[in-house]
Design a protein around this motif. Structure first.
Motif, PDB file in Angstrom:
ATOM      1  N   ALA A 137       0.836  -1.210   0.000  1.00  0.00           N
ATOM      2  CA  ALA A 137       0.000   0.000   0.000  1.00  0.00           C
ATOM      3  C   ALA A 137       0.869   1.257   0.000  1.00  0.00           C
ATOM      4  O   ALA A 137       0.560   2.221  -0.712  1.00  0.00           O
ATOM      5  N   LYS A 138       1.963   1.236   0.763  1.00  0.00           N
ATOM      6  CA  LYS A 138       2.869   2.393   0.768  1.00  0.00           C
ATOM      7  C   LYS A 138       3.495   2.587  -0.605  1.00  0.00           C
ATOM      8  O   LYS A 138       3.626   3.719  -1.074  1.00  0.00           O
ATOM      9  N   GLU A 139       3.891   1.498  -1.240  1.00  0.00           N
ATOM     10  CA  GLU A 139       4.499   1.590  -2.565  1.00  0.00           C
ATOM     11  C   GLU A 139       3.492   2.109  -3.586  1.00  0.00           C
ATOM     12  O   GLU A 139       3.818   2.931  -4.437  1.00  0.00           O
ATOM     13  N   GLU A 140       2.256   1.653  -3.467  1.00  0.00           N
ATOM     14  CA  GLU A 140       1.204   2.119  -4.376  1.00  0.00           C
ATOM     15  C   GLU A 140       0.984   3.628  -4.210  1.00  0.00           C
ATOM     16  O   GLU A 140       0.867   4.357  -5.202  1.00  0.00           O
ATOM     17  N   LYS A 141       0.954   4.097  -2.975  1.00  0.00           N
ATOM     18  CA  LYS A 141       0.789   5.531  -2.715  1.00  0.00           C
ATOM     19  C   LYS A 141       1.978   6.321  -3.244  1.00  0.00           C
ATOM     20  O   LYS A 141       1.816   7.410  -3.787  1.00  0.00           O
ATOM     21  N   ARG A 142       3.173   5.781  -3.076  1.00  0.00           N
ATOM     22  CA  ARG A 142       4.376   6.462  -3.564  1.00  0.00           C
ATOM     23  C   ARG A 142       4.333   6.592  -5.080  1.00  0.00           C
ATOM     24  O   ARG A 142       4.597   7.665  -5.630  1.00  0.00           O
ATOM     25  N   ILE A 143       3.955   5.525  -5.754  1.00  0.00           N
ATOM     26  CA  ILE A 143       3.881   5.547  -7.221  1.00  0.00           C
ATOM     27  C   ILE A 143       2.814   6.532  -7.677  1.00  0.00           C
ATOM     28  O   ILE A 143       3.037   7.323  -8.600  1.00  0.00           O
ATOM     29  N   GLU A 144       1.657   6.501  -7.029  1.00  0.00           N
ATOM     30  CA  GLU A 144       0.575   7.434  -7.380  1.00  0.00           C
ATOM     31  C   GLU A 144       1.039   8.877  -7.196  1.00  0.00           C
ATOM     32  O   GLU A 144       0.812   9.732  -8.060  1.00  0.00           O
ATOM     33  N   SER A 145       1.711   9.138  -6.093  1.00  0.00           N
ATOM     34  CA  SER A 145       2.213  10.483  -5.819  1.00  0.00           C
ATOM     35  C   SER A 145       3.235  10.916  -6.871  1.00  0.00           C
ATOM     36  O   SER A 145       3.213  12.057  -7.330  1.00  0.00           O
ATOM     37  N   GLU A 146       4.119  10.009  -7.261  1.00  0.00           N
ATOM     38  CA  GLU A 146       5.110  10.331  -8.293  1.00  0.00           C
ATOM     39  C   GLU A 146       4.442  10.650  -9.630  1.00  0.00           C
ATOM     40  O   GLU A 146       4.854  11.574 -10.325  1.00  0.00           O
ATOM     41  N   LEU A 147       3.415   9.878  -9.988  1.00  0.00           N
ATOM     42  CA  LEU A 147       2.714  10.133 -11.243  1.00  0.00           C
ATOM     43  C   LEU A 147       2.030  11.493 -11.236  1.00  0.00           C
ATOM     44  O   LEU A 147       2.079  12.223 -12.236  1.00  0.00           O
ATOM     45  N   ILE A 148       1.422  11.832 -10.130  1.00  0.00           N
ATOM     46  CA  ILE A 148       0.777  13.148 -10.012  1.00  0.00           C
ATOM     47  C   ILE A 148       1.828  14.244 -10.102  1.00  0.00           C
ATOM     48  O   ILE A 148       1.630  15.252 -10.797  1.00  0.00           O
ATOM     49  N   GLN A 149       2.960  14.050  -9.445  1.00  0.00           N
ATOM     50  CA  GLN A 149       4.026  15.055  -9.503  1.00  0.00           C
ATOM     51  C   GLN A 149       4.543  15.217 -10.931  1.00  0.00           C
ATOM     52  O   GLN A 149       4.818  16.336 -11.372  1.00  0.00           O
ATOM     53  N   GLN A 150       4.644  14.129 -11.677  1.00  0.00           N
ATOM     54  CA  GLN A 150       5.068  14.212 -13.076  1.00  0.00           C
ATOM     55  C   GLN A 150       4.077  15.029 -13.901  1.00  0.00           C
ATOM     56  O   GLN A 150       4.468  15.839 -14.740  1.00  0.00           O
ATOM     57  N   LYS A 151       2.799  14.805 -13.660  1.00  0.00           N
ATOM     58  CA  LYS A 151       1.770  15.565 -14.382  1.00  0.00           C
ATOM     59  C   LYS A 151       1.895  17.063 -14.063  1.00  0.00           C
ATOM     60  O   LYS A 151       1.842  17.909 -14.961  1.00  0.00           O
ATOM     61  N   ILE A 152       2.061  17.371 -12.801  1.00  0.00           N
ATOM     62  CA  ILE A 152       2.193  18.775 -12.400  1.00  0.00           C
ATOM     63  C   ILE A 152       3.448  19.383 -13.020  1.00  0.00           C
ATOM     64  O   ILE A 152       3.414  20.518 -13.499  1.00  0.00           O
ATOM     65  N   ASN A 153       4.529  18.636 -13.031  1.00  0.00           N
ATOM     66  CA  ASN A 153       5.769  19.140 -13.640  1.00  0.00           C
ATOM     67  C   ASN A 153       5.578  19.409 -15.134  1.00  0.00           C
ATOM     68  O   ASN A 153       6.113  20.391 -15.661  1.00  0.00           O
ATOM     69  N   ARG A 154       4.812  18.558 -15.823  1.00  0.00           N
ATOM     70  CA  ARG A 154       4.525  18.791 -17.246  1.00  0.00           C
ATOM     71  C   ARG A 154       3.718  20.074 -17.417  1.00  0.00           C
ATOM     72  O   ARG A 154       3.935  20.833 -18.354  1.00  0.00           O
ATOM     73  N   TRP A 155       2.762  20.330 -16.529  1.00  0.00           N
ATOM     74  CA  TRP A 155       1.974  21.572 -16.588  1.00  0.00           C
ATOM     75  C   TRP A 155       2.887  22.773 -16.438  1.00  0.00           C
ATOM     76  O   TRP A 155       2.798  23.736 -17.198  1.00  0.00           O
ATOM     77  N   ILE A 156       3.742  22.707 -15.422  1.00  0.00           N
ATOM     78  CA  ILE A 156       4.650  23.830 -15.171  1.00  0.00           C
ATOM     79  C   ILE A 156       5.524  24.084 -16.394  1.00  0.00           C
ATOM     80  O   ILE A 156       5.707  25.233 -16.814  1.00  0.00           O
ATOM     81  N   GLU A 157       6.041  23.014 -16.975  1.00  0.00           N
ATOM     82  CA  GLU A 157       6.878  23.150 -18.174  1.00  0.00           C
ATOM     83  C   GLU A 157       6.084  23.747 -19.334  1.00  0.00           C
ATOM     84  O   GLU A 157       6.548  24.661 -20.020  1.00  0.00           O
ATOM     85  N   MET A 158       4.873  23.252 -19.533  1.00  0.00           N
ATOM     86  CA  MET A 158       4.029  23.738 -20.619  1.00  0.00           C
ATOM     87  C   MET A 158       3.698  25.218 -20.418  1.00  0.00           C
ATOM     88  O   MET A 158       3.783  26.018 -21.352  1.00  0.00           O
ATOM     89  N   ILE A 159       3.353  25.585 -19.217  1.00  0.00           N
ATOM     90  CA  ILE A 159       2.989  26.978 -18.924  1.00  0.00           C
ATOM     91  C   ILE A 159       4.206  27.885 -19.093  1.00  0.00           C
ATOM     92  O   ILE A 159       4.106  28.968 -19.670  1.00  0.00           O
TER      93      ILE A 159
END
Length: 143
Positions: free
Chosen positions: A78-100
């Motif tokens: 469960a901790k690993e699943e949360k970590r992976i989910e958090s990393e994916l969300i952070q990647q999405k946010i980083n793409r937004w920041i880059e795009m903006i």
């Protein structure tokens, strides 16, 4: 790895320490091995004393060790699943920041993928209890 023999001896010498309290002193990942070692040690003593009732009672420790091991595996997964989910969300946010930052003051093209990303981030933030509706209000018409 800890020296289980010393730990078992310490437990056996302390009359005020019950089994559950003793096991809880150690990391949960060590508990199954410690229980198994304790069981082996106590089986040897029971056999030397022809105490077959004690041998039968010691079999319950297998179930306890298995339940602790299953709990540990589930918790780590469960901790690993949360970590992976958090990393994916952070990647999405980083793409937004880059795009903006690339587009500056130009209009940003909102693709279906971008909208899906926004929805996923919002769902994640809500699940974490940190969603701020005011932050996403300007995007509500897109969602």
């Amino acid at each position: 790895m800890m020296n289980y023999q010393e730990e078992i001896q310490r437990f056996l010498e302390d009359e005020n320490l019950d089994f559950e309290e003793w096991i809880s002193e150690y990391p949960i990942t060590e508990a199954p091995a410690l229980i198994s070692e304790y069981k082996s040690y106590m089986q040897k003593i029971a056999l030397e004393n022809d105490d077959f009732d004690a041998l039968r009672d010691l079999q319950e420790l297998d179930d306890l060790a298995e339940r602790i091991q299953d709990f540990t595996i589930d918790t780590l997964a469960a901790k690993e699943e949360k970590r992976i989910e958090s990393e994916l969300i952070q990647q999405k946010i980083n793409r937004w920041i880059e795009m903006i930052s690339k587009n500056g003051s130009e209009e940003i093209i909102v693709s279906d993928e971008f909208l899906d990303d926004i929805r996923q981030v919002i769902a994640y933030l809500k699940k974490q209890g940190i969603y701020d509706e005011a932050v996403f209000k300007p995007l509500q018409h897109l969602l």
